[in-house]
Each structure stands twice: as C-alpha cells, then as structure tokens.
Design a protein around this motif. Structure first.
Motif, PDB file in Angstrom:
ATOM      1  N   VAL A 133      -0.746  -2.038  -4.586  1.00 47.28           N
ATOM      2  CA  VAL A 133      -0.048  -2.787  -5.623  1.00 47.28           C
ATOM      3  C   VAL A 133      -0.028  -4.243  -5.161  1.00 47.28           C
ATOM      4  N   GLN A 165       0.034   7.050  -1.327  1.00 43.35           N
ATOM      5  CA  GLN A 165      -1.152   7.541  -2.024  1.00 43.35           C
ATOM      6  C   GLN A 165      -1.539   6.523  -3.092  1.00 43.35           C
ATOM      7  N   GLY A 166      -2.826   6.483  -3.357  1.00 40.63           N
ATOM      8  CA  GLY A 166      -3.296   5.661  -4.463  1.00 40.63           C
ATOM      9  C   GLY A 166      -3.611   4.226  -4.081  1.00 40.63           C
ATOM     10  N   ALA A 167      -3.892   3.481  -5.114  1.00 40.67           N
ATOM     11  CA  ALA A 167      -4.327   2.093  -4.952  1.00 40.67           C
ATOM     12  C   ALA A 167      -3.183   1.179  -4.533  1.00 40.67           C
ATOM     13  N   ASP A 195       6.720   5.845  -8.697  1.00 44.38           N
ATOM     14  CA  ASP A 195       5.909   7.026  -9.008  1.00 44.38           C
ATOM     15  C   ASP A 195       5.204   7.584  -7.769  1.00 44.38           C
ATOM     16  N   ARG A 196       5.058   6.756  -6.760  1.00 46.30           N
ATOM     17  CA  ARG A 196       4.428   7.173  -5.500  1.00 46.30           C
ATOM     18  C   ARG A 196       5.438   6.964  -4.381  1.00 46.30           C
ATOM     19  N   ALA A 227       5.347   1.776 -10.842  1.00 51.30           N
ATOM     20  CA  ALA A 227       4.211   2.286 -10.064  1.00 51.30           C
ATOM     21  C   ALA A 227       4.632   2.642  -8.648  1.00 51.30           C
ATOM     22  N   GLN A 275       0.846  -1.185   0.000  1.00 55.10           N
ATOM     23  CA  GLN A 275       0.000   0.000   0.000  1.00 55.10           C
ATOM     24  C   GLN A 275       0.886   1.242   0.000  1.00 55.10           C
ATOM     25  N   PRO A 276       0.993   1.924  -1.147  1.00 57.86           N
ATOM     26  CA  PRO A 276       1.786   3.150  -1.213  1.00 57.86           C
ATOM     27  C   PRO A 276       1.148   4.268  -0.375  1.00 57.86           C
TER      28      PRO A 276
END
Length: 154
Positions: free
Chosen positions: A22, A18-20, A66-67, A63, A15-16
């Motif tokens: 992975v 932010q965002g969904a 990027d976060r 991905a 879990q990054p």
C-alpha cells in the motif's frame, strides 16, 4: 504477520502480511517541506502534519484492515531515536506498545508548546518528528497495538 512500514521511501510504503504493498501519497520530505523542517516544530505545524498524514492514510485504511497484521514493524534508521526516547536499548530490536509511542509523541507535543526537547529526552531531529507523527497515526487509525522497531538493515 506484521505490517511493514518503509518510511524512507518517497512515497511511504506499507507492506501487509499478504498481498500488494500500500503506497501512501506521503513522504517524510513532504512533511518536512509542509512545516516540520524546523525543530522544535510549532504547534500549528505539528497539527498540520497530523492532518496531512490522516488525509493520506484514510483512503488506505479499508485495504489495510482487510489484511490484518499483528503489529506495525519498521527497520528504517530514522526511527532509531525512538528506542532511547522510550527508555529502551538503542542497539536492540524492541516492541513498543501504542501507549509507549503515544508517550513519546506527547513529549513531542510538549516540545512544540515550548518545553526544551533535551529535558524530555527527545532528539532535536525534524525527520524523527515527522516519522513519529506517521507512526502514531498509523497505530491509531489502522488499529495496531504496537510498533516493532528493528535494527536498520545494512
């Protein structure tokens, strides 16, 4: 802002900040079934596990980068033995540098080469060995400087 690792799930999930989440096409059970089910693992089994983790992780690297996160964080009880193996209090949260995690992994590699695990302060637990491989590869390939091990939530 940490990257939260959920090792106990099938599959392993990250879990990054932010965002969904992975989701990796990987699980500890899968690593055990692919050769790490015995302790100590053999050298070939350890190398195969590293390759399997890298293969699962590489498509997710863009991905994750990027976060960006400050460090990797995990509260799964399978990692609890890492704290005493790294000379830390097993009952308190602790942040281990990538060098400290690498030191414990190097001891695992020495165990795979035939050195008794107890003499190197490692638990004889196949699931711990599989989790350590995952954590090591994540730190290296995602470019995170440390692992924060938290007490497992009840």
């Amino acid at each position: 802002m940490n990257l939260r690792l959920h090792l106990q799930g099938n599959p392993i999930r990250l879990q990054p900040p932010q965002g969904a989440a992975v989701v990796l096409p990987l699980s500890l059970d899968g690593l055990l079934a692919a050769g790490l089910e015995n302790f100590p693992p053999g050298g070939a089994a350890l190398e195969q596990a590293i390759q399997q983790v890298e293969d699962a992780l590489m498509p997710a690297i863009p991905a994750l980068r990027d976060r960006p996160a400050m460090l990797l964080e995990c509260a799964d009880p399978v990692l609890a033995p890492l704290l005493p193996a790294a000379g830390r209090d097993p009952l308190a949260a602790a942040t281990l540098s990538i060098a400290e995690v690498e030191d414990v992994f190097d001891r695992l590699a020495r165990v795979a080469a035939g050195v008794p695990a107890r003499s190197l302060g490692l638990p004889g637990q196949p699931r711990f060995a599989a989790a350590l491989v995952v954590v090591r590869e994540l730190l290296h390939h995602v470019g995170l400087p440390a692992l924060r091990v938290l007490p497992a939530a009840d």
